[in-house]
Design a protein around this motif. Structure first.
Motif, mmCIF file in Angstrom:
data_model
loop_
_atom_site.group_PDB
_atom_site.id
_atom_site.type_symbol
_atom_site.label_atom_id
_atom_site.label_comp_id
_atom_site.label_asym_id
_atom_site.label_seq_id
_atom_site.Cartn_x
_atom_site.Cartn_y
_atom_site.Cartn_z
ATOM 1 N N ARG A 78 0.784 -1.192 0.061
ATOM 2 C CA ARG A 78 0.404 0.066 -0.100
ATOM 3 C C ARG A 78 0.896 1.336 0.191
ATOM 4 N NH1 ARG A 78 -2.124 3.452 4.089
ATOM 5 N NH2 ARG A 78 -4.500 4.119 3.473
ATOM 6 N N VAL A 79 0.540 2.211 -1.212
ATOM 7 C CA VAL A 79 1.561 3.555 -0.618
ATOM 8 C C VAL A 79 1.093 4.085 0.202
ATOM 9 C CG1 VAL A 79 1.696 5.377 -2.256
ATOM 10 C CG2 VAL A 79 1.343 3.092 -3.758
ATOM 11 N N GLU A 80 2.532 4.701 0.956
ATOM 12 C CA GLU A 80 2.168 5.555 2.111
ATOM 13 C C GLU A 80 2.662 6.642 1.903
ATOM 14 O OE1 GLU A 80 1.050 4.403 5.359
ATOM 15 O OE2 GLU A 80 0.476 2.954 4.898
ATOM 16 N N ARG A 81 3.679 6.847 1.562
ATOM 17 C CA ARG A 81 4.634 8.105 1.300
ATOM 18 C C ARG A 81 5.105 8.374 -0.344
ATOM 19 N NH1 ARG A 81 8.894 11.487 3.388
ATOM 20 N NH2 ARG A 81 9.851 9.308 3.803
ATOM 21 N N LEU A 82 4.651 9.407 -0.544
ATOM 22 C CA LEU A 82 5.241 10.509 -2.088
ATOM 23 C C LEU A 82 6.630 11.089 -1.435
ATOM 24 C CD1 LEU A 82 2.828 10.348 -4.307
ATOM 25 C CD2 LEU A 82 3.634 8.628 -4.139
ATOM 26 N N VAL A 83 7.804 10.670 -1.589
ATOM 27 C CA VAL A 83 9.191 11.525 -1.815
ATOM 28 C C VAL A 83 9.096 12.558 -2.235
ATOM 29 C CG1 VAL A 83 11.297 11.753 -0.694
ATOM 30 C CG2 VAL A 83 10.122 9.615 0.042
ATOM 31 N N ALA A 84 9.320 11.749 -3.984
ATOM 32 C CA ALA A 84 9.675 13.080 -5.076
ATOM 33 C C ALA A 84 8.839 12.804 -5.474
ATOM 34 C CB ALA A 84 10.742 12.484 -5.805
ATOM 35 N N LEU A 85 8.556 14.264 -6.418
ATOM 36 C CA LEU A 85 7.297 13.845 -7.731
ATOM 37 C C LEU A 85 8.435 14.019 -9.294
ATOM 38 C CD1 LEU A 85 5.138 16.595 -5.827
ATOM 39 C CD2 LEU A 85 5.004 14.276 -6.098
ATOM 40 N N LEU B 185 15.921 7.975 -2.283
ATOM 41 C CA LEU B 185 13.804 7.563 -2.480
ATOM 42 C C LEU B 185 13.075 8.403 -2.658
ATOM 43 C CD1 LEU B 185 12.466 4.597 -0.177
ATOM 44 C CD2 LEU B 185 12.523 6.958 1.036
ATOM 45 N N ILE B 186 11.835 7.295 -3.541
ATOM 46 C CA ILE B 186 11.001 7.822 -4.294
ATOM 47 C C ILE B 186 9.498 7.703 -3.571
ATOM 48 C CG2 ILE B 186 9.582 8.085 -6.426
ATOM 49 C CD1 ILE B 186 12.588 6.808 -8.074
ATOM 50 N N LEU B 187 9.351 6.490 -3.193
ATOM 51 C CA LEU B 187 8.007 6.091 -2.363
ATOM 52 C C LEU B 187 8.051 5.510 -1.225
ATOM 53 C CD1 LEU B 187 5.665 4.065 -4.219
ATOM 54 C CD2 LEU B 187 7.989 5.358 -5.456
ATOM 55 N N GLU B 188 7.427 4.984 -0.350
ATOM 56 C CA GLU B 188 7.814 4.326 0.258
ATOM 57 C C GLU B 188 6.015 3.398 0.142
ATOM 58 O OE1 GLU B 188 8.059 5.634 4.531
ATOM 59 O OE2 GLU B 188 9.849 6.082 3.312
ATOM 60 N N LEU B 189 6.004 2.076 0.710
ATOM 61 C CA LEU B 189 4.975 1.317 0.692
ATOM 62 C C LEU B 189 4.473 0.640 2.049
ATOM 63 C CD1 LEU B 189 5.287 -0.815 -2.562
ATOM 64 C CD2 LEU B 189 4.464 1.244 -2.246
ATOM 65 N N SER B 190 3.995 -0.236 2.084
ATOM 66 C CA SER B 190 4.111 -0.723 3.618
ATOM 67 C C SER B 190 2.653 -2.414 3.510
ATOM 68 C CB SER B 190 3.229 -0.238 4.482
ATOM 69 O OG SER B 190 1.299 -0.025 4.387
ATOM 70 N N LEU C 63 4.294 -9.111 5.733
ATOM 71 C CA LEU C 63 5.016 -9.180 4.997
ATOM 72 C C LEU C 63 6.266 -8.880 6.214
ATOM 73 C CD1 LEU C 63 7.559 -10.265 2.868
ATOM 74 C CD2 LEU C 63 6.948 -7.450 1.760
ATOM 75 N N GLN C 64 5.787 -7.945 6.695
ATOM 76 C CA GLN C 64 7.062 -7.289 7.936
ATOM 77 C C GLN C 64 7.084 -8.257 8.612
ATOM 78 O OE1 GLN C 64 5.830 -3.273 8.279
ATOM 79 N NE2 GLN C 64 7.090 -2.047 7.386
ATOM 80 N N GLN C 65 5.484 -9.090 9.136
ATOM 81 C CA GLN C 65 5.643 -10.074 9.959
ATOM 82 C C GLN C 65 6.237 -11.442 9.645
ATOM 83 O OE1 GLN C 65 4.235 -9.795 13.299
ATOM 84 N NE2 GLN C 65 4.747 -12.024 13.356
ATOM 85 N N SER C 66 6.325 -11.558 8.593
ATOM 86 C CA SER C 66 6.522 -12.831 7.807
ATOM 87 C C SER C 66 8.327 -12.687 7.948
ATOM 88 C CB SER C 66 6.264 -13.089 6.100
ATOM 89 O OG SER C 66 5.161 -13.492 6.504
ATOM 90 N N ALA C 67 8.854 -11.383 7.820
ATOM 91 C CA ALA C 67 10.608 -11.357 8.162
ATOM 92 C C ALA C 67 10.562 -11.357 9.322
ATOM 93 C CB ALA C 67 10.673 -9.968 7.728
#
Length: 413
Positions: free
Chosen positions: A80-87, A97-102, A106-110
């Motif tokens: 899921r798109v959480e943040r857009l760092v660049a345009l 960094l261009i954008l961040e997903l969540s 997957l984080q629990q699996s890690a």
């Protein structure tokens, strides 16, 4: 008594028949007359003279400038798109960094993979300690067997010396020999146990090590996927596209962004499929960017035809003029061949290479033009090779002559 004859109706009928015949003769005569020769203003005509000399065969195509190095960024896992760092339009470095997903799952699996790796490493260490202890016990038994065997050997030597001196019986000597042989066998068994234990230890440790490597590989994969939720440029250049929005749910393989290097461009031209047969790699191409002309060479020819055209990539040898940027519309002229000596004329409207056409050839004084059939050879952007029908110095009309299709001659004012 004689009655007077009425001849008036007969005369009227005769005159009527004569009139009809005259009209019919007039109509027939008009039908036999040729239509008047049309007259055309010279200033409305495009005229060119047939020449002989070198002929440069060229092909024209249109297209645009595209980056040589392009990187499409996609998702490796759902997120899921959480943040857009660049345009779009931002200048970025490869590590930016261009954008961040969540992705909580997957984080629990890690995290689970990390704990599984630690457990596998702990099992490996415990197995090493247990197996080394077992191996030490075998080595202790081997050492005891060696000591007993050594003592038995010395006892046998003493018994043999005493037996020679007649101090002990033959029975006691046999017992010493039997004990020595028994301890030899025990020593061989203990040595075998040590070798077998060592081999077993290696096999069991290899099994535990394989489990550790498997757990580490799973953890590395999950860790990489988690790190992949932070999308980086991966290339020094300009962020051109960012077709996502905050809150958008994405599936694996979805396109996130496009990064390109705007300083290294190539021309991508569309060439008509009928002309593409003359193309080959390495041919010289002149690219008109509307702000200057640069030279290049054909670097790639698309093997397929799309929409009646073939895509050709042109690598540029000269620096691009100022203002050149990706997606800029350009025109390209490909130099296909050079004919040292050819009869040629400007390309008439609707005339095709390797074809025939009817052209109007001007008279010497330029007051009229007559229709002639002309056979053409190879063609260029604005020139056609003449094979038959014209001679050097002949002047022909290149303009559209469809309005005079019914005439073999026209007057020129």
């Amino acid at each position: 008594m004689d009655l007077p004859r009425n001849i008036a109706p007969r005369r009227r009928h005769l005159r009527l028949m004569i009139g009809i015949g005259a009209v019919m003769l007039l109509v027939a005569g008009l039908a036999l007359l040729k239509p008047p020769v049309p007259t055309v203003e010279h200033q409305n005509l495009l005229v060119d003279a047939v020449k002989r000399g070198p002929l440069l065969i060229q092909i024209r195509g249109s297209g645009s400038l595209v980056p040589v190095h392009v990187r499409w960024l996609t998702t490796a896992a759902p997120g899921r798109v959480e943040r857009l760092v660049a345009l779009p339009g931002a200048v970025v470095k490869a590590e930016d960094l261009i954008l961040e997903l969540s992705n909580p799952e997957l984080q629990q699996s890690a995290l689970d993979a990390a704990w599984q790796l630690k457990a596998a490493e702990a099992d490996l260490q415990a197995a090493k300690a247990r197996l080394q202890g077992q191996l030490l016990d075998v080595r202790a038994s081997l050492a005891s067997a060696k000591a007993n065997r050594s003592n038995a050997g010395m006892g046998l030597q003493a018994s043999e010396a005493l037996a020679k001196a007649g101090l002990i019986s033959h029975h006691d000597l046999l017992k010493a020999r039997t004990l020595n042989e028994e301890l030899d066998t025990r020593l061989a068994i203990e040595e075998g146990r040590l070798q077998s234990g060592s081999d077993s230890m290696k096999a069991q440790l290899a099994s535990f090590q394989a489990r550790v490597e498997q757990a580490r590989a799973l953890y590395t994969l999950k860790r990489t996927q988690v790190d992949g939720l932070k999308i980086r440029a991966g290339l020094d250049g300009v962020l051109q596209q960012l077709p996502v929005q905050v809150g958008q749910q994405l599936e694996p393989g979805a396109i996130l962004a496009k990064v390109a290097q705007p300083t290294q461009l190539k021309a991508e031209l569309k060439i008509g499929e009928t002309q593409a047969k003359d193309l080959s790699l390495g041919l010289t191409v002149h690219i008109d960017t509307r702000n200057g002309v640069v030279s290049g060479r054909i670097a790639r020819i698309d093997p397929s035809v799309q929409g009646g055209t073939v895509t050709v990539d042109v690598s540029l040898d000269d620096p691009l003029p100022k203002g050149a940027r990706p997606d800029l519309s350009v025109e390209g002229v490909v130099e296909v061949d050079r004919i040292a000596d050819a009869l040629h004329v400007g390309r008439p409207v609707q005339a095709q290479a390797q074809g025939q056409a009817s052209l109007f050839r001007l008279s010497a004084d330029g007051t009229e033009a007559t229709r002639v059939k002309v056979a053409f050879g190879r063609g260029s952007v604005s020139t056609l090779e003449v094979l038959e029908g014209l001679r050097v110095g002949d002047r022909v009309i290149l303009s559209d002559a469809s309005a005079w299709d019914g005439f073999d001659r026209i007057r020129i004012k």
